[in-house]
Design a protein around this motif. Structure first.
Motif, PDB file in Angstrom:
ATOM      1  N   PRO A 233       0.778  -1.233  -0.208  1.00 35.56           N
ATOM      2  CA  PRO A 233       0.036   0.111  -0.008  1.00 35.56           C
ATOM      3  C   PRO A 233       0.856   1.137  -0.022  1.00 35.56           C
TER       4      PRO A 233
ATOM      5  N   PHE B 297       1.862   2.396  -3.390  1.00 39.36           N
ATOM      6  CA  PHE B 297       0.796   3.089  -4.192  1.00 39.36           C
ATOM      7  C   PHE B 297       0.449   4.675  -3.583  1.00 39.36           C
TER       8      PHE B 297
ATOM      9  N   SER C 194      -7.304  -1.853 -12.414  1.00 41.96           N
ATOM     10  CA  SER C 194      -6.325  -2.203 -11.499  1.00 41.96           C
ATOM     11  C   SER C 194      -6.817  -2.725 -10.289  1.00 41.96           C
TER      12      SER C 194
ATOM     13  N   ILE D 205       1.253   7.992  -5.789  1.00 44.43           N
ATOM     14  CA  ILE D 205       0.016   8.713  -6.059  1.00 44.43           C
ATOM     15  C   ILE D 205       0.405  10.295  -5.564  1.00 44.43           C
TER      16      ILE D 205
ATOM     17  N   ALA E 280      -7.911   2.915 -13.568  1.00 42.83           N
ATOM     18  CA  ALA E 280      -7.867   2.382 -12.066  1.00 42.83           C
ATOM     19  C   ALA E 280      -8.749   1.475 -11.815  1.00 42.83           C
TER      20      ALA E 280
END
Ligand SMILES: Nc1ncnc2c1ncn2[C@@H]1O[C@H](COP(=O)(O)OP(=O)(O)OP(=O)(O)O)[C@@H](O)[C@H]1O
Ligand SMILES: [Mg+2]
Lengths: 255, 281
Positions: free
Chosen positions: B42, B45, B259, B49, B256
């Motif tokens: 996580p 990610f 994904s 972002i 997204a």
């Protein structure tokens, strides 16, 4: 039920593996097969178990197996051959599931053999949780569950350390003393052979021929405490084997 | 006797006098073992972002090149509020589920046949090798003629795409089942069906499940491609529409969604593996 091997010979392609083996295995007798590596012991056992056919000669069952026997010729493998996805219980019941027994009877048999092999506490364990000795106990329990007339054991203790081997040997002797069984027992280990064998068949190097059959008439239960008396036999076996083993060794190196 | 003890003691004393420094042996083991670090995934990610959003806010990333994640999020929320999300997603999921299930089911059957019967192996293995590398999307026009422009052609594309990898993973799984276990089954007089059901299939299960991971990814790729060629609804259609309008925020939102779909499916397969392969070490 007795077994009679009648002039069994075999070749794989151009290699002769076994040559004219004739032998009788009598009821309640443990026959040990020893011989140098590659002389065809496992092959012979596969013939006896009906998993393969010899090129010539035949293997005969003399007399009917006991009516209660579900799988007269039953194997115990060197590497245990347990299904890793089944519990101890499940591995034993695997051998029974195709025999259309009532569920209750099947469960009773499983419980009984697990008790006889001191495995009751491990009924729900998976093979990966067990030590090597335990795994082989499970394999023995599975073999007992089908009430074999003859047990075919291919180096059943070779994958175990020497202490565990000793323990399992005691177990086998106990088992035989309580409820005698018939077995053909392949081994490399002369100490095992003299502890468990009523007769010891010495095979020559490939092509395997019978070199000598050594009889030991001391009761199995007494052998543990009279090892020194067995030493003579063991030495004799070793003398027989040494020559063959040496020649076999050199043969492999030549290839 | 006493002399030797003396000398021994002497030696020991001498050793102590020399007193080399005692220190623990240097540790050289460790590593090369996979230990899950839960937050790492996580975190990657989130950091990516965050950098992206920061870059967009400061104008370092031009909005023409790449919209900010917050804009993509707004586009996504619009999709949710308009109710179109469920239409697109529902259509896609339906195609995916039907196509993948049928493809893997047939693939397992064919793989078992190849693994178990010499005739099937000799007959089908070359065919599989010949058809596996064909990009299934290239066949879509044919599928449209055969199965219709609507659902049929899309499902067929996914079905064919997932069939071949499943066949291959299944029969290599069967090939790798421990032969001594099969011998054992035979030595206990088990019937052929029992051996297949209780020994061969469970033994091939690890390979079949890892085949699922590959086939599901292939299914998603093909799904989007098929939907781009002709579909009213579906995540692929949504992305195509966004692309043709140069609505890059919607395009990013659509990607997204794919994904996240991939992540969820990978997680589900992980659960299935944990359940079916709990006997493994
Ligand atoms: N399926 C087979 N095809 C061809 N050759 C084989 C096959 N099985 C065994 N052999 C050969 O037959 C010979 C005897 O093999 P076997 O396994 O019976 O020996 P063994 O006495 O059990 O040896 P070990 O003591 O090493 O277990 C060996 O030379 C082996 O290479
Ligand atoms: Mg052998």
């Amino acid at each position: 039920m007795d077994l009679k091997l009648d002039q069994v010979s075999h070749h794989y392609g151009a290699t002769n593996v076994l040559d004219d083996i004739s032998l009788t295995v009598k009821k309640d007798e443990i026959v040990c097969l020893i011989g140098p590596s590659g002389c065809g012991k496992s092959t012979l056992l596969r013939f006896i178990g009906g998993l393969e056919r010899p090129s010539s000669g035949q293997i005969l069952q003399i007399g009917e197996p006991p009516a209660a026997s579900l799988n007269p010729l039953t194997y115990i493998f060197q590497d245990f051959a347990l299904l890793p996805w089944r519990t101890v219980e499940g591995n034993v019941s695997l051998a029974l599931e195709d025999h259309k027994l009532p569920k209750a009877e099947q469960r009773a048999i499983v419980e009984d053999v697990l008790r006889r092999t001191n495995l009751s506490d491990f009924a729900k364990a998976l093979p990966r949780q067990l030590s090597g000795g335990m795994k082989q106990r499970v394999a023995i329990a599975r073999a007992l569950s089908v009430r074999p007339a003859v047990m075919l054991m291919d180096e059943p203790l070779s994958a175990l350390d020497s202490q565990t081997r000793e323990l399992l040997m005691d177990d086998l002797v106990d088992l035989w003393t309580r409820e005698s069984f018939t077995a053909v027992y392949v081994t490399h280990n002369l100490a095992e052979a003299v502890r468990l064998g009523h007769r010891i068949v010495v095979l020559s190097r490939r092509p395997g021929r019978i070199r000598e059959i050594v009889e030991i008439d001391m009761p199995l239960a007494e052998r543990k405490d009279r090892v020194h008396e067995l030493e003579v036999k063991q030495h004799h076996l070793w003398d027989l084997m040494r020559e063959e083993a040496r020649a076999a060794d050199r043969e492999l190196a030549d290839v | 006797m006493s002399e030797t003890t003396m000398t021994n003691a002497d030696i020991r004393e001498a050793e102590q006098n020399a007193a080399p420094i005692a220190r623990p042996v240097p540790f050289r083991g460790g590593g090369f073992v996979y230990k899950p670090v839960r937050i790492a995934g996580p975190l990657v990610f989130i950091v990516l972002i965050a950098i992206w959003e920061f870059g967009s806010d400061t104008g370092w990333i031009s909005p023409l090149v790449l919209p900010a994640p917050s804009e993509a999020w707004t586009a996504f929320m619009n999709l949710v509020h308009s109710g179109l999300l469920w239409k697109h997603l529902g259509a896609s999921l339906q195609r995916l589920v039907i196509g993948w299930t049928a493809g893997t089911a047939l693939g397992i059957v064919a793989g078992l046949a190849i693994g178990l019967f010499s005739v099937a192996r000799s007959g089908l293995q070359p065919l599989v090798s010949a058809l596996f590398p064909v990009p299934k999307i290239a066949l879509l026009p044919l599928f449209i003629i055969w199965f219709g422009i609507d659902e049929g052609s899309k499902v067929a594309t996914i079905l064919f795409g997932t069939f071949f990898p499943t066949v291959i993973s299944t029969y290599s799984g069967v090939d790798n089942v421990d032969r001594t276990l099969i011998r054992m089954g035979q030595s206990f007089g088990l019937s052929w069906t029992s051996i297949v059901r209780k020994i061969v299939i469970p033994g091939a299960m690890p390979a079949i499940l890892s085949g699922f991971r590959i086939s599901i990814s292939i299914a998603i790729v093909l799904l989007v491609a098929a939907e781009m060629i002709g579909a009213e609804y579906g995540v692929g259609a949504y992305i195509l529409m966004a692309g043709s309008l140069m609505a890059t925020d919607q395009l990013i939102a659509g990607v997204a969604i794919l994904s996240v779909l991939g992540l969820i499916i990978a997680w589900l397969i992980g659960l299935a593996e944990k359940y079916f392969l709990r006997w493994r070490t």
